[in-house]
Enzyme design. Structure first.
Site, PDB file in Angstrom:
ATOM      1  N   TYR A 151       0.847  -1.205   0.000  1.00  0.00           N
ATOM      2  CA  TYR A 151       0.000   0.000   0.000  1.00  0.00           C
ATOM      3  C   TYR A 151       0.881   1.253   0.000  1.00  0.00           C
ATOM      4  CZ  TYR A 151      -3.790   3.124   1.597  1.00  0.00           C
ATOM      5  OH  TYR A 151      -4.726   4.125   1.709  1.00  0.00           O
ATOM      6  N   PHE A 197     -14.023  -0.411  16.716  1.00  0.00           N
ATOM      7  CA  PHE A 197     -14.409  -0.037  18.082  1.00  0.00           C
ATOM      8  C   PHE A 197     -15.925   0.155  18.194  1.00  0.00           C
ATOM      9  CE2 PHE A 197     -10.103   1.936  19.650  1.00  0.00           C
ATOM     10  CZ  PHE A 197      -9.541   0.667  19.611  1.00  0.00           C
ATOM     11  N   ARG A 283       0.705  10.037  14.261  1.00  0.00           N
ATOM     12  CA  ARG A 283       0.311  10.611  12.970  1.00  0.00           C
ATOM     13  C   ARG A 283      -0.589  11.822  13.213  1.00  0.00           C
ATOM     14  NH1 ARG A 283      -2.465   6.491   9.399  1.00  0.00           N
ATOM     15  NH2 ARG A 283      -0.412   5.716   8.875  1.00  0.00           N
TER      16      ARG A 283
HETATM   17  P1  NAD Z   1     -12.796   1.632   0.350  1.00  0.00           P
HETATM   18  O1  NAD Z   1     -12.122   0.306   0.430  1.00  0.00           O
HETATM   19  O2  NAD Z   1     -14.119   1.781   1.009  1.00  0.00           O
HETATM   20  O3  NAD Z   1     -12.940   2.121  -1.152  1.00  0.00           O
HETATM   21  C1  NAD Z   1     -12.043   1.753  -2.166  1.00  0.00           C
HETATM   22  C2  NAD Z   1     -12.857   1.414  -3.401  1.00  0.00           C
HETATM   23  O4  NAD Z   1     -11.960   1.078  -4.477  1.00  0.00           O
HETATM   24  C3  NAD Z   1     -13.768   0.203  -3.190  1.00  0.00           C
HETATM   25  O5  NAD Z   1     -15.075   0.502  -3.640  1.00  0.00           O
HETATM   26  C4  NAD Z   1     -13.113  -0.891  -4.027  1.00  0.00           C
HETATM   27  O6  NAD Z   1     -14.034  -1.856  -4.491  1.00  0.00           O
HETATM   28  C5  NAD Z   1     -12.475  -0.076  -5.136  1.00  0.00           C
HETATM   29  N1  NAD Z   1     -11.347  -0.763  -5.791  1.00  0.00           N
HETATM   30  C6  NAD Z   1     -10.312  -1.412  -5.201  1.00  0.00           C
HETATM   31  N2  NAD Z   1      -9.486  -1.896  -6.135  1.00  0.00           N
HETATM   32  C7  NAD Z   1     -10.017  -1.564  -7.355  1.00  0.00           C
HETATM   33  C8  NAD Z   1      -9.635  -1.807  -8.694  1.00  0.00           C
HETATM   34  N3  NAD Z   1      -8.521  -2.474  -8.993  1.00  0.00           N
HETATM   35  N4  NAD Z   1     -10.425  -1.320  -9.688  1.00  0.00           N
HETATM   36  C9  NAD Z   1     -11.568  -0.639  -9.399  1.00  0.00           C
HETATM   37  N5  NAD Z   1     -11.982  -0.387  -8.137  1.00  0.00           N
HETATM   38  C10 NAD Z   1     -11.205  -0.845  -7.129  1.00  0.00           C
HETATM   39  O7  NAD Z   1     -11.759   2.698   0.954  1.00  0.00           O
HETATM   40  P2  NAD Z   1     -11.921   4.263   1.232  1.00  0.00           P
HETATM   41  O8  NAD Z   1     -11.657   4.466   2.662  1.00  0.00           O
HETATM   42  O9  NAD Z   1     -13.162   4.771   0.631  1.00  0.00           O
HETATM   43  O10 NAD Z   1     -10.658   4.818   0.428  1.00  0.00           O
HETATM   44  C11 NAD Z   1     -10.779   5.468  -0.823  1.00  0.00           C
HETATM   45  C12 NAD Z   1      -9.421   6.009  -1.241  1.00  0.00           C
HETATM   46  O11 NAD Z   1      -8.933   6.926  -0.271  1.00  0.00           O
HETATM   47  C13 NAD Z   1      -8.351   4.928  -1.400  1.00  0.00           C
HETATM   48  O12 NAD Z   1      -7.563   5.232  -2.526  1.00  0.00           O
HETATM   49  C14 NAD Z   1      -7.535   5.064  -0.147  1.00  0.00           C
HETATM   50  O13 NAD Z   1      -6.215   4.650  -0.346  1.00  0.00           O
HETATM   51  C15 NAD Z   1      -7.638   6.551   0.145  1.00  0.00           C
HETATM   52  N6  NAD Z   1      -7.433   6.838   1.568  1.00  0.00           N
HETATM   53  C16 NAD Z   1      -8.403   6.542   2.491  1.00  0.00           C
HETATM   54  C17 NAD Z   1      -8.169   6.805   3.839  1.00  0.00           C
HETATM   55  C18 NAD Z   1      -9.201   6.524   4.905  1.00  0.00           C
HETATM   56  O14 NAD Z   1      -8.926   6.750   6.088  1.00  0.00           O
HETATM   57  N7  NAD Z   1     -10.392   6.079   4.588  1.00  0.00           N
HETATM   58  C19 NAD Z   1      -6.938   7.348   4.245  1.00  0.00           C
HETATM   59  C20 NAD Z   1      -5.974   7.597   3.282  1.00  0.00           C
HETATM   60  C21 NAD Z   1      -6.234   7.358   1.936  1.00  0.00           C
HETATM   61  N1  UDP Z   2      -6.076  -0.490  15.986  1.00  0.00           N
HETATM   62  C1  UDP Z   2      -6.440  -1.018  17.225  1.00  0.00           C
HETATM   63  N2  UDP Z   2      -7.501  -1.855  17.265  1.00  0.00           N
HETATM   64  C2  UDP Z   2      -8.226  -2.206  16.187  1.00  0.00           C
HETATM   65  C3  UDP Z   2      -7.871  -1.666  14.925  1.00  0.00           C
HETATM   66  C4  UDP Z   2      -6.775  -0.825  14.858  1.00  0.00           C
HETATM   67  O1  UDP Z   2      -5.805  -0.719  18.263  1.00  0.00           O
HETATM   68  O2  UDP Z   2      -9.195  -2.972  16.334  1.00  0.00           O
HETATM   69  C5  UDP Z   2      -4.944   0.452  15.915  1.00  0.00           C
HETATM   70  C6  UDP Z   2      -3.910   0.121  14.855  1.00  0.00           C
HETATM   71  O3  UDP Z   2      -2.914  -0.722  15.388  1.00  0.00           O
HETATM   72  C7  UDP Z   2      -3.362   1.503  14.515  1.00  0.00           C
HETATM   73  C8  UDP Z   2      -4.573   2.425  14.692  1.00  0.00           C
HETATM   74  O4  UDP Z   2      -5.481   1.710  15.518  1.00  0.00           O
HETATM   75  O5  UDP Z   2      -2.367   1.885  15.427  1.00  0.00           O
HETATM   76  C9  UDP Z   2      -5.243   2.803  13.384  1.00  0.00           C
HETATM   77  O6  UDP Z   2      -5.475   1.626  12.651  1.00  0.00           O
HETATM   78  P1  UDP Z   2      -6.271   1.583  11.268  1.00  0.00           P
HETATM   79  O7  UDP Z   2      -6.168   0.188  10.759  1.00  0.00           O
HETATM   80  O8  UDP Z   2      -7.609   2.171  11.449  1.00  0.00           O
HETATM   81  O9  UDP Z   2      -5.495   2.595  10.312  1.00  0.00           O
HETATM   82  P2  UDP Z   2      -3.951   2.895  10.005  1.00  0.00           P
HETATM   83  O10 UDP Z   2      -3.063   2.007  10.836  1.00  0.00           O
HETATM   84  O11 UDP Z   2      -3.819   2.632   8.559  1.00  0.00           O
HETATM   85  O12 UDP Z   2      -3.795   4.311  10.393  1.00  0.00           O
END
Ligand code: NAD
Ligand code: UDP
Ligand code: UDP
Length: 329
Positions: A151, A197, A283
């Site tokens: 990722y 959670f 973060r």
């Molecule tokens: P999500 O998993 O709910 O949405 C991702 C979507 O992409 C899904 O609908 C999935 O089916 C689709 N997808 C995956 N692989 C694909 C492919 N090869 N072709 C077409 N569609 C595909 O996740 P989200 O939280 O909505 O995240 C959306 C975007 O935002 C992602 O790019 C993610 O990396 C980025 N992002 C999200 C967060 C967060 O906290 N939610 C943080 C940082 C970045």
């Molecule tokens: N985490 C946790 N319990 C859970 C899921 C996640 O303590 O059930 C912690 C995880 O180890 C991380 C933080 O919560 O430190 C955020 O995790 P998440 O998977 O939501 O996102 P990311 O690590 O990508 O920020």
């Protein structure tokens, strides 16, 4: 460019059936645009966009962005990629392909159409950051060979591709580094901390704390994020990003657990589990650039955002028959 006969735009949202993408689509449709949602439904679900079925300005194409795509649009938001560690580690090779081949295809599409293209990058490009809070100038501290690398490095390579297409082909790019985002429609089983959670608290199960719970994150409510994405897309060609979008209020994971327990009135206890490999210790975004260039800052604080998120997860658990009604009548 698409050929519409008024000021409406035709907008492509990849990953539009996912959590963030579906909220973005709602807002774009509200603004009167046409939206093409491209999604392979790997982590997203039709449920997230069910309410748009039959909408005259909405279209779903089931397609994997690692394959070329030929459509005619005015703007592209590239969100396709699994985002939860559990999901993106399920098929890590496909995760890298989605980020890298997906970016190449969306950039190729934008090059042919001469249209703006926005990349949903991530705070994960900073890895386990040695600089705190994280500014966009910081290059990050990322393990290239660990379980999160598919990722992190995939998203970093996508950023490289975006900037090379910008320099080499003059593409109008917008790169946004999204920090942890939550809100309604987040998948109840996607393994991310906020949904875990809330679901655990609603079921009366113990909340799983990984490590000592002292690691920190900053949580952005989805509506605030979507506002940031749309403002960034609206900027002129001088604004390429990268731009951090997130809520600078920082919590330990333990504090988050306490908030969720309080809000749900749950009697859940805590269950201490080992910390996953390469889990970032802290973060928090520095959002000075977003404030200055987009006049953007978050408006929804965690207490309100959690209160808006709990009902959607409660509803889902009731549908699945997984709600502990005795604990939460
Ligand atoms: P999500 O998993 O709910 O949405 C991702 C979507 O992409 C899904 O609908 C999935 O089916 C689709 N997808 C995956 N692989 C694909 C492919 N090869 N072709 C077409 N569609 C595909 O996740 P989200 O939280 O909505 O995240 C959306 C975007 O935002 C992602 O790019 C993610 O990396 C980025 N992002 C999200 C967060 C967060 O906290 N939610 C943080 C940082 C970045
Ligand atoms: N985490 C946790 N319990 C859970 C899921 C996640 O303590 O059930 C912690 C995880 O180890 C991380 C933080 O919560 O430190 C955020 O995790 P998440 O998977 O939501 O996102 P990311 O690590 O990508 O920020
Ligand atoms: N591409 C696409 N749709 C388009 C134009 C291009 O999916 O409308 C894909 C194309 O298949 C190629 C990639 O985008 O693999 C990169 O395109 P580019 O024009 O940059 O490179 P080239 O075609 O020269 O390899």
């Amino acid at each position: 460019m698409a050929r519409l006969y008024d000021s409406r735009k035709r907008i492509l949202v990849t990953g539009g059936a996912g959590f963030i993408g579906s909220h973005l689509i709602d807002r774009l449709l509200e603004q009167g645009h046409e939206v093409i949602c491209v999604d392979n439904l790997f982590t997203g679900t039709k449920r997230n966009i069910d309410h748009l079925h039959g909408h005259p300005r909405f279209e779903l194409i089931r397609h994997d962005v690692t394959f070329p795509l030929y459509v005619e649009v005015d703007e592209i938001y590239n969100l396709a990629c699994p985002a939860s560690p559990v999901h993106y580690q399920h098929d890590p090779v496909q995760t890298t392909k989605t980020s890298v081949h997906g970016a190449i295809n969306m950039l190729g599409l934008a090059k042919r159409l001469k249209c703006k293209v926005l990349q949903a990058s991530t705070s994960e490009v900073y890895g386990d950051p040695a600089v705190h809070p994280q500014t966009e100038e910081y290059w990050g501290n990322v393990n290239p060979i660990g379980p999160r690398s598919c990722y992190d490095e995939g998203k970093r390579c996508a950023e490289t591709l975006f900037f090379d297409y910008h320099r080499q082909h003059g593409l109008q790019i917008k790169v946004v580094r999204i920090f942890n985002t939550y809100g309604p429609r987040v998948h109840h089983a996607d393994g991310r901390v906020v949904s875990n959670f809330i679901v655990q608290a609603l079921r009366g199960d113990p909340l799983t704390i990984y490590g000592d719970g002292k690691q920190t994150r900053s949580f952005c409510y989805v509506d605030d994020l979507v506002e940031g994405l749309i403002r960034l897309m609206g900027t002129d060609s001088s604004v390429t990003g990268p731009i951090n979008i997130g809520n600078p209020r920082e919590f330990t994971i333990l504090e988050l657990a306490e908030k969720v327990i309080e809000l749900t009135g749950s009697r859940s206890k805590l269950d201490w589990r080992p910390l996953p490999a390469d889990d970032p210790k802290q973060r928090r975004p520095d959002i000075s650039r977003a404030r200055e260039l987009l006049n953007w800052s978050p408006t929804v604080q965690i207490e309100e955002g959690l209160a808006r998120t709990v009902p959607s997860l409660r509803e889902r658990l009731v549908e699945l028959g997984e709600m502990n009604q005795a604990v939460h009548a």
